[in-house]
Structure formats: structure tokens, C-alpha cells
Design a protein around this motif. Sequence first.
Motif, PDB file in Angstrom:
ATOM      1  N   ALA A 119      10.854  -1.863  -0.383  1.00 17.92           N
ATOM      2  CA  ALA A 119       9.491  -1.350  -0.226  1.00 17.92           C
ATOM      3  C   ALA A 119       8.463  -2.454  -0.479  1.00 17.92           C
ATOM      4  O   ALA A 119       7.443  -2.539   0.215  1.00 17.92           O
ATOM      5  N   ARG A 120       8.736  -3.296  -1.465  1.00 15.94           N
ATOM      6  CA  ARG A 120       7.806  -4.393  -1.752  1.00 15.94           C
ATOM      7  C   ARG A 120       7.698  -5.336  -0.554  1.00 15.94           C
ATOM      8  O   ARG A 120       6.601  -5.727  -0.142  1.00 15.94           O
ATOM      9  N   ASN A 121       8.837  -5.687   0.030  1.00 16.48           N
ATOM     10  CA  ASN A 121       8.822  -6.586   1.193  1.00 16.48           C
ATOM     11  C   ASN A 121       8.161  -5.923   2.400  1.00 16.48           C
ATOM     12  O   ASN A 121       7.400  -6.571   3.140  1.00 16.48           O
ATOM     13  N   ASN A 122       8.439  -4.636   2.597  1.00 15.55           N
ATOM     14  CA  ASN A 122       7.845  -3.921   3.723  1.00 15.55           C
ATOM     15  C   ASN A 122       6.330  -3.808   3.575  1.00 15.55           C
ATOM     16  O   ASN A 122       5.586  -3.933   4.557  1.00 15.55           O
ATOM     17  N   LEU A 123       5.860  -3.561   2.352  1.00 13.21           N
ATOM     18  CA  LEU A 123       4.431  -3.460   2.108  1.00 13.21           C
ATOM     19  C   LEU A 123       3.748  -4.800   2.365  1.00 13.21           C
ATOM     20  O   LEU A 123       2.675  -4.860   2.994  1.00 13.21           O
ATOM     21  N   ALA A 124       4.368  -5.881   1.910  1.00 10.17           N
ATOM     22  CA  ALA A 124       3.795  -7.219   2.151  1.00 10.17           C
ATOM     23  C   ALA A 124       3.705  -7.512   3.642  1.00 10.17           C
ATOM     24  O   ALA A 124       2.697  -8.046   4.125  1.00 10.17           O
ATOM     25  N   GLN A 125       4.753  -7.156   4.391  1.00  9.54           N
ATOM     26  CA  GLN A 125       4.750  -7.371   5.831  1.00  9.54           C
ATOM     27  C   GLN A 125       3.662  -6.536   6.511  1.00  9.54           C
ATOM     28  O   GLN A 125       2.960  -7.015   7.415  1.00  9.54           O
ATOM     29  N   ALA A 126       3.501  -5.289   6.077  1.00  9.65           N
ATOM     30  CA  ALA A 126       2.470  -4.424   6.665  1.00  9.65           C
ATOM     31  C   ALA A 126       1.080  -4.992   6.407  1.00  9.65           C
ATOM     32  O   ALA A 126       0.207  -4.969   7.295  1.00  9.65           O
TER      33      ALA A 126
ATOM     34  N   ALA B  19      -1.089   1.366   9.082  1.00  5.20           N
ATOM     35  CA  ALA B  19      -1.885   1.833   7.946  1.00  5.20           C
ATOM     36  C   ALA B  19      -1.236   3.046   7.290  1.00  5.20           C
ATOM     37  O   ALA B  19      -1.175   3.147   6.054  1.00  5.20           O
ATOM     38  N   GLU B  20      -0.732   3.974   8.100  1.00 12.59           N
ATOM     39  CA  GLU B  20      -0.055   5.150   7.555  1.00 12.59           C
ATOM     40  C   GLU B  20       1.228   4.743   6.835  1.00 12.59           C
ATOM     41  O   GLU B  20       1.569   5.289   5.780  1.00 12.59           O
ATOM     42  N   ALA B  21       1.917   3.761   7.388  1.00 20.81           N
ATOM     43  CA  ALA B  21       3.158   3.289   6.780  1.00 20.81           C
ATOM     44  C   ALA B  21       2.920   2.737   5.382  1.00 20.81           C
ATOM     45  O   ALA B  21       3.728   2.953   4.473  1.00 20.81           O
ATOM     46  N   MET B  22       1.805   2.031   5.200  1.00 23.16           N
ATOM     47  CA  MET B  22       1.515   1.422   3.901  1.00 23.16           C
ATOM     48  C   MET B  22       1.474   2.467   2.787  1.00 23.16           C
ATOM     49  O   MET B  22       1.904   2.213   1.662  1.00 23.16           O
ATOM     50  N   THR B  23       0.960   3.652   3.109  1.00 19.41           N
ATOM     51  CA  THR B  23       0.887   4.727   2.109  1.00 19.41           C
ATOM     52  C   THR B  23       2.267   5.030   1.537  1.00 19.41           C
ATOM     53  O   THR B  23       2.430   5.203   0.316  1.00 19.41           O
ATOM     54  N   TYR B  24       3.263   5.067   2.407  1.00 13.35           N
ATOM     55  CA  TYR B  24       4.611   5.425   1.956  1.00 13.35           C
ATOM     56  C   TYR B  24       5.294   4.275   1.224  1.00 13.35           C
ATOM     57  O   TYR B  24       6.054   4.510   0.272  1.00 13.35           O
ATOM     58  N   PHE B  25       5.008   3.036   1.625  1.00 17.25           N
ATOM     59  CA  PHE B  25       5.540   1.894   0.874  1.00 17.25           C
ATOM     60  C   PHE B  25       4.958   1.897  -0.539  1.00 17.25           C
ATOM     61  O   PHE B  25       5.666   1.642  -1.518  1.00 17.25           O
ATOM     62  N   GLU B  26       3.663   2.186  -0.629  1.00 15.71           N
ATOM     63  CA  GLU B  26       3.012   2.214  -1.944  1.00 15.71           C
ATOM     64  C   GLU B  26       3.569   3.341  -2.816  1.00 15.71           C
ATOM     65  O   GLU B  26       3.762   3.172  -4.022  1.00 15.71           O
ATOM     66  N   ARG B  27       3.837   4.504  -2.196  1.00 14.02           N
ATOM     67  CA  ARG B  27       4.428   5.611  -2.950  1.00 14.02           C
ATOM     68  C   ARG B  27       5.814   5.231  -3.460  1.00 14.02           C
ATOM     69  O   ARG B  27       6.173   5.554  -4.600  1.00 14.02           O
ATOM     70  N   ALA B  28       6.601   4.577  -2.610  1.00 11.41           N
ATOM     71  CA  ALA B  28       7.942   4.170  -3.024  1.00 11.41           C
ATOM     72  C   ALA B  28       7.878   3.235  -4.228  1.00 11.41           C
ATOM     73  O   ALA B  28       8.649   3.372  -5.184  1.00 11.41           O
ATOM     74  N   LEU B  29       6.907   2.314  -4.203  1.00  7.85           N
ATOM     75  CA  LEU B  29       6.778   1.359  -5.307  1.00  7.85           C
ATOM     76  C   LEU B  29       6.228   2.019  -6.564  1.00  7.85           C
ATOM     77  O   LEU B  29       6.551   1.594  -7.678  1.00  7.85           O
ATOM     78  N   ALA B  30       5.400   3.047  -6.384  1.00  9.84           N
ATOM     79  CA  ALA B  30       4.912   3.775  -7.559  1.00  9.84           C
ATOM     80  C   ALA B  30       6.052   4.498  -8.261  1.00  9.84           C
ATOM     81  O   ALA B  30       6.072   4.623  -9.492  1.00  9.84           O
ATOM     82  N   ILE B  31       7.025   4.968  -7.474  1.00 13.14           N
ATOM     83  CA  ILE B  31       8.188   5.654  -8.044  1.00 13.14           C
ATOM     84  C   ILE B  31       9.148   4.657  -8.670  1.00 13.14           C
ATOM     85  O   ILE B  31       9.677   4.867  -9.762  1.00 13.14           O
ATOM     86  N   ASP B  32       9.375   3.541  -7.967  1.00 15.80           N
ATOM     87  CA  ASP B  32      10.306   2.513  -8.448  1.00 15.80           C
ATOM     88  C   ASP B  32       9.695   1.135  -8.199  1.00 15.80           C
ATOM     89  O   ASP B  32       9.829   0.576  -7.115  1.00 15.80           O
TER      90      ASP B  32
ATOM     91  N   ASP C   6      11.923  16.706  -1.803  1.00 15.12           N
ATOM     92  CA  ASP C   6      11.798  15.823  -2.970  1.00 15.12           C
ATOM     93  C   ASP C   6      10.796  14.707  -2.672  1.00 15.12           C
ATOM     94  O   ASP C   6      11.176  13.651  -2.146  1.00 15.12           O
ATOM     95  N   PRO C   7       9.527  14.903  -3.007  1.00 12.06           N
ATOM     96  CA  PRO C   7       8.503  13.879  -2.734  1.00 12.06           C
ATOM     97  C   PRO C   7       8.749  12.571  -3.473  1.00 12.06           C
ATOM     98  O   PRO C   7       8.162  11.537  -3.107  1.00 12.06           O
ATOM     99  N   GLN C   8       9.614  12.610  -4.489  1.00  5.71           N
ATOM    100  CA  GLN C   8       9.857  11.415  -5.297  1.00  5.71           C
ATOM    101  C   GLN C   8      11.060  10.601  -4.810  1.00  5.71           C
ATOM    102  O   GLN C   8      11.454   9.641  -5.478  1.00  5.71           O
ATOM    103  N   ASP C   9      11.628  10.959  -3.681  1.00 11.41           N
ATOM    104  CA  ASP C   9      12.783  10.210  -3.193  1.00 11.41           C
ATOM    105  C   ASP C   9      12.322   8.857  -2.645  1.00 11.41           C
ATOM    106  O   ASP C   9      11.549   8.788  -1.681  1.00 11.41           O
ATOM    107  N   VAL C  10      12.797   7.792  -3.265  1.00 12.55           N
ATOM    108  CA  VAL C  10      12.328   6.445  -2.924  1.00 12.55           C
ATOM    109  C   VAL C  10      12.733   6.056  -1.506  1.00 12.55           C
ATOM    110  O   VAL C  10      11.928   5.538  -0.729  1.00 12.55           O
ATOM    111  N   ALA C  11      13.995   6.309  -1.155  1.00 15.95           N
ATOM    112  CA  ALA C  11      14.482   5.910   0.164  1.00 15.95           C
ATOM    113  C   ALA C  11      13.739   6.638   1.274  1.00 15.95           C
ATOM    114  O   ALA C  11      13.409   6.049   2.309  1.00 15.95           O
TER     115      ALA C  11
END
Length: 289
Positions: A274-281, A255-268, A234-239
Amino acid sequence: MALFYVFARYRFPLVPVLMLLAAGGVLEALDRARHRQSKGLAVAAAVAVLAVALAHLPLHDAKRSRAPHFLGIALALAKEPAHAEEAKGFYRRVLDLEPEFPPAQLGLGVILTQQGRPEEAIPYFQAAVASWPDYAEARYDLGLALAATGRWQEAAREYTEALRSSRDDADTHIALGKALTVMNRPDLALEHYQRGLTLRPKDVKGLVGLGVVYTQMGRADEAIRAYRLALETDPQDVAANNNLGWTLASTGRIAEAMTYFERALAIDPNYENARNNLAQARRMLGLVP
């Protein structure tokens, strides 16, 4: 169902319909057994047994014979969220006639849980278990309601009891794994996640939970592998997206991690983790002041 309603007032015309209901319950129970569908098997069997028993009640018990009729209506209505209140009404009518009938107690509890009212659901699940201690489905649902109210130790106890009667139920193993994870028992949690995933290898919740356990145990590579398997299903699983990003970041792959934080935020877009993790990254890469 309509025919059942028309004849519900009359003792002798009711008997054939009751027997048809019993046959339907038996056939459904056999079908679930053949396909190893433990969830709902007990309810189907109970409907059949109750229908047979009530078909042979003496005339002075005709009022009680309405119970399977009301239960059948409740089960049908409960399949549609829009009819949840009507279903609750018919479950209560069953309990007015048969106060200790576990499938009706379970049904009420399930609807209340679905409505976001686990505290109100708990007494109904407890009553079902008190009436039928080996009712694995009721113990499982009681565990879910207890977990939803933060009572994780009690939830773990109910899941454990459910597994005594239904030891190969993937849902219960995975739910127990989550409870043990919250209780900081990753060693035991790992056993139950692995058992659940043996029974159902592509269960996304199980794979995400397994990843969390591996993270708790400091086994980042195995956690990453579990999250990737979840995303294959399930590519759309936020967690799964957020957790994979967090674990990659913890191993220095920002840098690779940011891609997944951004995907999580695109889904939800409202997923705060995810928002906090992306800001930290971004701060770690010097992308923000």
C-alpha cells in the motif's frame, strides 16, 4: 476432566468415564453434522470411537486406555495459545501409546503451524493422511502448511483430495482457488472461488481472492465489485482496501484509488504494498517532485 484424571490408573472405574467421553464425542459430532461444521467433525467422531474401543480393552491393555484421556487434555489445552506447549506434550503422549492415531497427529501439526513452523508440521499431517487417507481436515491443513512453504502444486493436490471427501467445504474451495491463482490458473481458480462463495457468500478472503482472479483475467469492473463486497463485510481488511485501490488506479481513477491506499496504511502502517502504491499514485497525479 479432573474425574477422568483421578481414575485414569484404574481399569474398572475408568470404564464409565470412558463411556461419558464417548457420549460427549458422539453428541459433538451430531451437533457439528446438524450445523454442517465439517471442521472438527472427524476429530469428535474419532474421540468417541477410541473411547468406546478402549473402554472394552482387556486389563493387560490398561496402559493404552490412557490415550483418550491424554487426547482430551490436549484438545482442551490447545484451545488456549498460552498452553500450546503443554498441549503438544499430551498429543505426544497419545502417540507414544497409539503411534498411528490421526487426531493426535493432526493436533500436533496444527499447533506447529500456528507457531509459524509449517515445515515441522508437514510430517505430522502427512502421517495423519497416511493413517487415514479420507481425513479431509488433515489434507486441508497439510495443504495450508505446504502453501506456507511455497509448495503450491502439492498444496493444490491436497486440497483437491480433501474435496473428494468433503466437497462442500467452503474453506477448502477458497484455499484451492488461491493455490490455482498463484499457479496462474485463473479459469480453475474462478470455479473454486465461486463455489466457496456460494457456500459462504460473505467470506472476505474468498471475495478478495475472487477480485484477484478477475484482475488476472482483465475483468476490472468485476474485480472492483468483489473488493467492494469484501469491504462491506469487513472495512478493515487491508488486502481488500489495497487491491481495490490498485484496480481503480489501473482504470485511471487515481484520486479515488489513493483513498483506499491511505485506508490500508491507516489499518497497517507497515503494509509495504500500500505504501508503494500510494507513492506511485501521488507521482502520477504530480503531487510529489
